[in-house]
Design a protein around this motif. Structure first.
Motif, PDB file in Angstrom:
ATOM      1  N   ARG A 115      -3.933   1.711   3.973  1.00  0.00           N
ATOM      2  CA  ARG A 115      -2.762   2.189   3.206  1.00  0.00           C
ATOM      3  C   ARG A 115      -2.758   1.625   1.794  1.00  0.00           C
ATOM      4  O   ARG A 115      -2.273   2.270   0.869  1.00  0.00           O
ATOM      5  CB  ARG A 115      -1.465   1.809   3.915  1.00  0.00           C
ATOM      6  N   GLU A 116      -3.302   0.432   1.632  1.00  0.00           N
ATOM      7  CA  GLU A 116      -3.377  -0.204   0.312  1.00  0.00           C
ATOM      8  C   GLU A 116      -4.648   0.179  -0.429  1.00  0.00           C
ATOM      9  O   GLU A 116      -4.951  -0.395  -1.468  1.00  0.00           O
ATOM     10  CB  GLU A 116      -3.285  -1.724   0.476  1.00  0.00           C
ATOM     11  N   ASP A 117      -5.394   1.137   0.114  1.00  0.00           N
ATOM     12  CA  ASP A 117      -6.625   1.653  -0.489  1.00  0.00           C
ATOM     13  C   ASP A 117      -7.662   0.553  -0.710  1.00  0.00           C
ATOM     14  O   ASP A 117      -8.337   0.517  -1.733  1.00  0.00           O
ATOM     15  CB  ASP A 117      -6.310   2.392  -1.797  1.00  0.00           C
ATOM     16  N   ARG A 118      -7.771  -0.359   0.270  1.00  0.00           N
ATOM     17  CA  ARG A 118      -8.724  -1.466   0.151  1.00  0.00           C
ATOM     18  C   ARG A 118      -9.974  -1.257   0.992  1.00  0.00           C
ATOM     19  O   ARG A 118     -10.856  -2.113   0.985  1.00  0.00           O
ATOM     20  CB  ARG A 118      -8.051  -2.781   0.534  1.00  0.00           C
ATOM     21  N   LEU A 119     -10.052  -0.164   1.719  1.00  0.00           N
ATOM     22  CA  LEU A 119     -11.241   0.086   2.527  1.00  0.00           C
ATOM     23  C   LEU A 119     -12.288   0.844   1.729  1.00  0.00           C
ATOM     24  O   LEU A 119     -11.962   1.643   0.859  1.00  0.00           O
ATOM     25  CB  LEU A 119     -10.896   0.878   3.786  1.00  0.00           C
TER      26      LEU A 119
END
Length: 173
Positions: A115-119
């Motif tokens: 959701r935090e676009d960290r992947l």
């Protein structure tokens, strides 16, 4: 734990030490132990021949998110301890229930990272492959952690829901 060294712990082998194969949460001293060698071996895929699932053709461990899965799983056990679940359910449910719940918690953490676009591309597959690799087949053993499919399904349940409450079902009788 630095490579080649051991750490004194309330858990561990008969001497209370953990070494190069350590990836564990110890409720006795409220500490997560991850050996640098173990994390490096996971990252590089060097353990696949030694892990029950991957040695049987299930998954594999390689990459940074495989390591993140292992660490998040151990944090899942720490959450269980903080919530008092070991005291409440210990001895009433099999070890496997706690292991699958920790996998589920690891999946919810990964969902928050997504959701935090960290992947990065491939991270989810790295985690699922690692979950498959660490699954075991000794269902008669009281310390059985879950089959490869059960481990991957538990992680995925947490990832898809993103809600830690979803993970409560693993401790239901």
């Amino acid at each position: 734990i630095p490579a080649g060294q051991t750490a004194a712990s309330a858990c561990g082998d008969g001497n209370g030490t953990l070494g190069d194969t350590a990836a564990a949460y110890c409720p006795g001293d409220d500490t997560i132990y991850i050996s640098q060698k173990f994390a490096t071996d996971i990252y590089e895929g060097a353990l696949d021949h030694a892990l029950p699932g991957s040695s049987q053709g299930y998954g594999g461990t390689v990459g940074d998110f495989a390591v993140a899965y292992i660490v998040a799983h151990e944090y899942g056990h720490q959450v269980q301890d903080e919530l008092g679940l070991f005291d409440e359910y210990g001895g009433q449910v099999p070890t496997m229930a706690f292991e699958l719940q920790a996998d589920c918690y690891a999946g919810t953490w990964a969902a928050s990272a997504a959701r935090e676009d960290r992947l990065e591309e491939g991270d989810v597959q790295e985690a699922l492959d690692a979950a498959l690799a660490v699954g075991d087949f000794d269902e008669a053993n009281p310390g059985h952690h879950g089959t490869p499919e059960q481990r991957a399904e538990a992680w995925n349940a947490g990832f898809e829901s993103g809600d830690p409450a979803t993970c409560g079902s693993y401790l239901e009788a």
